[in-house]
Design a protein around this motif. Structure first.
Motif, PDB file in Angstrom:
ATOM      1  N   LEU A  85       8.176   3.925  -3.878  1.00 47.82           N
ATOM      2  CA  LEU A  85       8.126   4.519  -2.542  1.00 47.82           C
ATOM      3  C   LEU A  85       7.140   5.674  -2.461  1.00 47.82           C
ATOM      4  O   LEU A  85       6.466   5.856  -1.437  1.00 47.82           O
ATOM      5  CB  LEU A  85       9.520   5.012  -2.132  1.00 47.82           C
ATOM      6  N   PHE A  86       7.058   6.437  -3.521  1.00 44.68           N
ATOM      7  CA  PHE A  86       6.225   7.644  -3.503  1.00 44.68           C
ATOM      8  C   PHE A  86       4.999   7.508  -4.404  1.00 44.68           C
ATOM      9  O   PHE A  86       4.532   8.484  -4.978  1.00 44.68           O
ATOM     10  CB  PHE A  86       7.071   8.854  -3.909  1.00 44.68           C
ATOM     11  N   LYS A  87       4.503   6.282  -4.528  1.00 44.11           N
ATOM     12  CA  LYS A  87       3.321   6.089  -5.374  1.00 44.11           C
ATOM     13  C   LYS A  87       2.076   6.623  -4.660  1.00 44.11           C
ATOM     14  O   LYS A  87       1.989   6.538  -3.434  1.00 44.11           O
ATOM     15  CB  LYS A  87       3.158   4.616  -5.748  1.00 44.11           C
ATOM     16  N   PRO A  88       1.153   7.196  -5.395  1.00 46.27           N
ATOM     17  CA  PRO A  88       1.152   7.388  -6.849  1.00 46.27           C
ATOM     18  C   PRO A  88       1.749   8.717  -7.288  1.00 46.27           C
ATOM     19  O   PRO A  88       1.746   9.047  -8.472  1.00 46.27           O
ATOM     20  CB  PRO A  88      -0.342   7.357  -7.168  1.00 46.27           C
ATOM     21  N   TRP A  89       2.266   9.516  -6.331  1.00 45.04           N
ATOM     22  CA  TRP A  89       2.587  10.925  -6.591  1.00 45.04           C
ATOM     23  C   TRP A  89       3.760  11.093  -7.535  1.00 45.04           C
ATOM     24  O   TRP A  89       3.793  12.053  -8.320  1.00 45.04           O
ATOM     25  CB  TRP A  89       2.841  11.644  -5.262  1.00 45.04           C
TER      26      TRP A  89
ATOM     27  N   ARG B   5       0.846  -1.194   0.000  1.00 47.12           N
ATOM     28  CA  ARG B   5       0.000   0.000   0.000  1.00 47.12           C
ATOM     29  C   ARG B   5       0.883   1.246   0.000  1.00 47.12           C
ATOM     30  O   ARG B   5       2.054   1.193   0.391  1.00 47.12           O
ATOM     31  CB  ARG B   5      -0.939  -0.002   1.208  1.00 47.12           C
ATOM     32  N   SER B   6       0.327   2.333  -0.434  1.00 44.14           N
ATOM     33  CA  SER B   6       1.069   3.597  -0.469  1.00 44.14           C
ATOM     34  C   SER B   6       1.406   4.077   0.933  1.00 44.14           C
ATOM     35  O   SER B   6       0.641   3.849   1.883  1.00 44.14           O
ATOM     36  CB  SER B   6       0.254   4.666  -1.202  1.00 44.14           C
ATOM     37  N   ILE B   7       2.546   4.736   1.063  1.00 45.33           N
ATOM     38  CA  ILE B   7       2.932   5.324   2.348  1.00 45.33           C
ATOM     39  C   ILE B   7       2.126   6.599   2.570  1.00 45.33           C
ATOM     40  O   ILE B   7       2.059   7.463   1.692  1.00 45.33           O
ATOM     41  CB  ILE B   7       4.443   5.638   2.364  1.00 45.33           C
TER      42      ILE B   7
ATOM     43  N   THR C  76       3.795  14.253  -0.215  1.00 43.90           N
ATOM     44  CA  THR C  76       4.901  13.462   0.333  1.00 43.90           C
ATOM     45  C   THR C  76       5.563  14.178   1.510  1.00 43.90           C
ATOM     46  O   THR C  76       6.700  13.893   1.851  1.00 43.90           O
ATOM     47  CB  THR C  76       5.949  13.166  -0.755  1.00 43.90           C
ATOM     48  N   ARG C  77       4.825  15.089   2.132  1.00 46.81           N
ATOM     49  CA  ARG C  77       5.354  15.879   3.261  1.00 46.81           C
ATOM     50  C   ARG C  77       4.824  15.302   4.568  1.00 46.81           C
ATOM     51  O   ARG C  77       3.641  14.972   4.690  1.00 46.81           O
ATOM     52  CB  ARG C  77       4.942  17.337   3.109  1.00 46.81           C
ATOM     53  N   THR C  78       5.710  15.167   5.557  1.00 43.20           N
ATOM     54  CA  THR C  78       5.306  14.680   6.877  1.00 43.20           C
ATOM     55  C   THR C  78       4.764  15.826   7.723  1.00 43.20           C
ATOM     56  O   THR C  78       4.784  16.989   7.311  1.00 43.20           O
ATOM     57  CB  THR C  78       6.488  14.009   7.601  1.00 43.20           C
ATOM     58  N   LYS C  79       4.312  15.497   8.937  1.00 37.36           N
ATOM     59  CA  LYS C  79       3.657  16.487   9.790  1.00 37.36           C
ATOM     60  C   LYS C  79       4.553  17.667  10.140  1.00 37.36           C
ATOM     61  O   LYS C  79       4.090  18.803  10.258  1.00 37.36           O
ATOM     62  CB  LYS C  79       3.157  15.823  11.078  1.00 37.36           C
ATOM     63  N   ASP C  80       5.858  17.412  10.329  1.00 38.67           N
ATOM     64  CA  ASP C  80       6.764  18.494  10.736  1.00 38.67           C
ATOM     65  C   ASP C  80       7.377  19.233   9.544  1.00 38.67           C
ATOM     66  O   ASP C  80       8.273  20.067   9.713  1.00 38.67           O
ATOM     67  CB  ASP C  80       7.863  17.961  11.655  1.00 38.67           C
TER      68      ASP C  80
END
Length: 451
Positions: free
Chosen positions: A115-119, A81-83, A423-427
């Motif tokens: 790793l960055f699917k689907p982006w 599944r996508s991250i 693809t950006r995390t919370k911080d």
């Protein structure tokens, strides 16, 4: 020295990230590596006659029985599944997740598009839609499509974001040399039923001219993601900077399973053409190098991307109106193999990873991948289009430039065509933008200059 990594793929590690333990191989070896060497030392990848280095590498990677990609159906990983990057706290959480994924999968690497699917694929699709001529049916070729994640992502994006006629009339052809990966690609794309009528896989070598049928006169796109790094290269050697190049061949040592190098005067036409491009006299640093070499002569070893040159020659011959988009690694850390543009030779078994110091140690058990010299890639692209070729009398061609080219860092490409927020995390940490400093995109489109 051998490196034992928690995360197997140096291909996908950012430059600053290398979780490793060093060990002296002379003192001890990991059991998995000992068994690997014992097994693969019995494999004969070449016959009785010496072969060029590119032929040895091609066999080591792609031989149907003993090649690295043929033996390992899981050489390219597929995420279940996508991250969900937006749910991760930051870099530490991402690295922990990545470590867990690699340990559980025991595969060689995950490509960026996976790793960055689907982006990741969506960014490529957006770049195509912005720059293509939508008045003609969209035709896409992908060379080395891996698990099919890129193909599915692009088809998904065009289906949802382009005019309906664009999706309905488009075609997507994957040219894949690995039968096992070709099967996986079909399974991946078939997850969306409407894609099947537009997608097909041709299991063949894209650099084999005979595999292409007639010359394609219509505009089309060619996609190559992490393909250039695994294309066979040749090796040339000279005793000093002012001595002539010699081509390197690989041969079996008599009465031994060990391999050795053999040096011969240049004869191979493909190597000669590649050297002509590399040593073209408009290189801005060629003159200082020439002066320095006379003062301090020393032996030279240079790796030549002859596999890339051959592929570009075929593509330009069969797809003269193609637009090209390629992504690869501009730099690889901790390379032990000597020579300019030298490869990283890495193996993994049962969670153990190690780098070899010689490409001759790769006998079907190791990946051999090269950094891409994007400056040289651009020169080869122009050369194959006819612009930089020499005339028969040895003078430079006066033909006009036939390609418009652009090289972008991955971060710049995704900022322009992708959706970095996905693809950006919370911080605020973004692994696609922040980590992949050693990857670039190359875009090349035809001009209207046909003279």
């Amino acid at each position: 020295m051998a490196l034992v990594r928690l995360i197997s793929s140096r291909k996908l590690q950012p430059l600053f990230f290398s979780t490793s333990v060093t060990a002296n191989v002379d003192q001890f070896e990991l059991p998995c590596l000992v068994s690997l060497r014992a097994f693969f030392s019995t494999q004969k990848l070449i016959g009785d006659e010496p072969v060029l280095v590119r032929d040895f590498i091609h066999t080591a990677l792609y031989d149907p029985k003993h090649g690295y990609f043929s033996q390992r159906s899981k050489s390219v990983g597929v995420l279940e599944r996508s991250i969900k990057f937006n749910q991760l706290e930051g870099r530490k959480a991402y690295m922990k997740l990545l470590e867990k994924v690699y340990k559980q999968s025991d595969i060689s690497w995950f490509t960026p598009v996976e790793l960055f699917k689907p982006w990741y694929a969506h960014g490529i699709a957006e770049a195509i839609l912005r720059t293509t001529n939508l008045s003609v049916p969209l035709k896409i070729y992908e060379i080395g499509g891996g698990s099919g994640t890129c193909a599915k992502g692009i088809l998904d994006y065009i289906m949802l974001n382009a005019p309906e006629r664009i999706y309905n009339n488009m075609s997507y052809t994957s040219v894949e040399i690995s039968p096992s990966l070709a099967k996986i690609q079909k399974e991946t794309v078939s997850q969306v039923g409407s894609h099947l009528s537009k997608f097909r896989v041709e299991c063949r070598d894209a650099s084999d001219l005979s595999g292409w049928k007639n010359v394609e006169q219509q505009p089309c796109w060619v996609i190559m993601l992490e393909v250039l790094d695994n294309l066979p290269h040749d090796l040339v050697y000279s005793k000093s900077q002012i001595s002539p190049w010699m081509e390197v061949l690989v041969e079996n040592k008599p009465e031994s399973e060990a391999l050795s190098e053999l040096y011969k005067p240049l004869e191979d036409p493909l190597i000669r053409r590649c050297i002509e491009i590399v040593e073209h006299d408009d290189d801005p640093v060629s003159k200082p190098k020439e002066i320095w070499s006379k003062l301090f002569p020393k032996p030279r070893r240079s790796w030549l991307p002859t596999g890339c040159l051959k592929l570009l020659e075929v593509l330009h011959a069969k797809l003269p109106k193609m637009s090209l988009i390629a992504s690869d690694f501009s730099f690889l850390p901790d390379v032990k193999v000597p020579g300019e543009r030298a490869p990283l030779v890495s193996t993994k078994k049962d969670g153990c990873s190690s780098d070899y110091s010689s490409y001759l140690d790769a006998k079907g058990d190791a990946d051999i991948f090269f950094p891409t010299d994007f400056w040289l890639l651009e020169r080869m692209d122009h050369y194959c289009s006819g612009w930089r070729k020499m005339e028969k009398d040895g003078t430079p061609s006066k033909k006009g430039r036939k390609r418009r080219t652009l090289t972008l860092d991955t971060s710049a490409f995704m900022d322009e065509f992708g959706l970095p927020s996905k693809t950006r995390t919370k911080d605020g940490y973004n692994p696609l933008i922040d980590d992949f400093k050693n990857t670039k995109f190359y875009l090349s489109v035809p001009t209207h200059n046909t003279k």
